[in-house]
Design a protein around this motif. Structure first.
Motif, short mmCIF file in Angstrom:
data_model
loop_
_atom_site.label_atom_id
_atom_site.label_comp_id
_atom_site.label_asym_id
_atom_site.label_seq_id
_atom_site.Cartn_x
_atom_site.Cartn_y
_atom_site.Cartn_z
N ARG A 195 -85.42 -63.31 15.74
CA ARG A 195 -86.60 -62.66 16.32
C ARG A 195 -87.63 -62.39 15.24
NH1 ARG A 195 -83.30 -59.39 19.99
NH2 ARG A 195 -83.22 -60.66 21.88
N GLU A 196 -88.82 -62.88 15.48
CA GLU A 196 -89.92 -62.69 14.53
C GLU A 196 -89.51 -63.04 13.10
OE1 GLU A 196 -91.00 -58.71 15.37
OE2 GLU A 196 -91.83 -59.24 17.32
N GLY A 197 -88.82 -64.16 13.00
CA GLY A 197 -88.44 -64.64 11.68
C GLY A 197 -87.28 -63.90 11.04
N ARG A 198 -86.67 -62.98 11.81
CA ARG A 198 -85.56 -62.21 11.25
C ARG A 198 -84.26 -62.51 11.98
NH1 ARG A 198 -86.91 -57.90 7.96
NH2 ARG A 198 -89.15 -57.54 7.90
N CYS A 199 -83.18 -62.57 11.21
CA CYS A 199 -81.84 -62.69 11.79
C CYS A 199 -81.52 -61.32 12.39
CB CYS A 199 -80.84 -63.03 10.68
SG CYS A 199 -79.13 -62.63 11.07
N THR A 200 -81.15 -61.26 13.66
CA THR A 200 -80.90 -59.94 14.27
C THR A 200 -79.50 -59.41 13.94
OG1 THR A 200 -80.34 -61.07 16.33
CG2 THR A 200 -82.56 -60.17 16.16
N GLY A 201 -78.73 -60.21 13.19
CA GLY A 201 -77.42 -59.72 12.72
C GLY A 201 -77.60 -58.86 11.49
N CYS A 202 -78.19 -59.45 10.44
CA CYS A 202 -78.34 -58.72 9.17
C CYS A 202 -79.76 -58.13 9.02
CB CYS A 202 -78.02 -59.63 7.99
SG CYS A 202 -79.19 -60.99 7.81
#
Ligand SMILES: [Zn+2]
Length: 232
Positions: A195-202
């Protein structure tokens, strides 16, 4: 989204479902254990009260026996006095003995009566307690049976869902499945959306290239930081 990733997401969703079912089963088992412990503790409490009542009965019988013994003794003295075969001195001593024995008898009798009354009161209270316990026990037994039915149903559902998982796992490509299983040992959510260039895990930003590859969806892409599998 490619077929491989789709199959993997289905497996991932099934694993989440299994975890929640296992959690529910654990809670039911904990409830059952707690209920069983409560029953055992109530039974111990009741047993202790029964024992206390038995001890009270024993003391009451003892006191009554003492009264009887002393009564017999006094009668014996009285008989000796009535026969009059003793010397004057002996008679005097015996009369004194009778007097002191009678005084002792009075206090013993009082104690015996008080104990008997206490036994009666405790027996009545115990009867009520036992009846209340039996009512409680019946209710709790129902509760326990209900819990056991729920546990059996939960186990059955888990078994069905586990076999569904096996089927789903077979639909995921071997190497990808291995990668997933490896990640699963570390994370509850080895497959996460980007999401928005971010891994939603870390929650870290991934590179532009990674973002692009995820968007294209032609291959399986992992987060360069935590190695979770990413999807758009
Ligand atoms: Zn990550």
């Amino acid at each position: 989204m490619n077929k491989e990733l789709e199959a993997l997401l289905a497996l991932h969703a099934q694993d989440a479902r299994l975890r929640s079912l296992e959690g529910k089963l654990d809670r039911l088992l904990a409830q059952k254990k707690q209920l069983e412990e409560t029953i055992a503790s109530e039974e111990r409490e009741l047993a202790a009260r029964r024992e206390a009542l038995e001890e009270l009965r024993r003391r009451s019988r003892e006191r009554a026996a003492e009264v009887d013994d002393l009564d017999t003794q006094i009668r014996k003295y009285q008989h000796q006095l009535d026969e009059g075969l003793l010397s004057f001195k002996e008679m005097e001593a015996l009369r004194e003995k009778v007097q002191s024995s009678r005084a002792r008898m009075e206090s013993l009798e009082e104690e015996a009566i008080a104990l008997l009354e206490e036994v009666e009161r405790e027996e009545a209270a115990m009867e009520e307690r036992e009846a209340a316990f039996r009512r409680w026990q019946a209710r709790v037994a129902e509760e326990l049976a209900e819990l056991e039915r729920a546990i059996a149903a939960q186990r059955q559902e888990l078994e069905a869902e586990r076999s569904k998982r096996e089927t789903l796992a077979l639909q995921v490509d071997g190497a990808l499945r291995e990668q997933y299983e490896r990640l699963l040992r570390e994370y509850e959510n080895p497959v996460v959306p980007l999401r928005e260039g971010r891994c939603t895990g870390c929650r870290l930003q991934v590179s532009e290239i990674t973002v692009e590859r995820v968007r294209e969806g032609r291959e399986v892409v992992t987060c360069e930081n935590c190695l979770r599998i990413l999807y758009a």
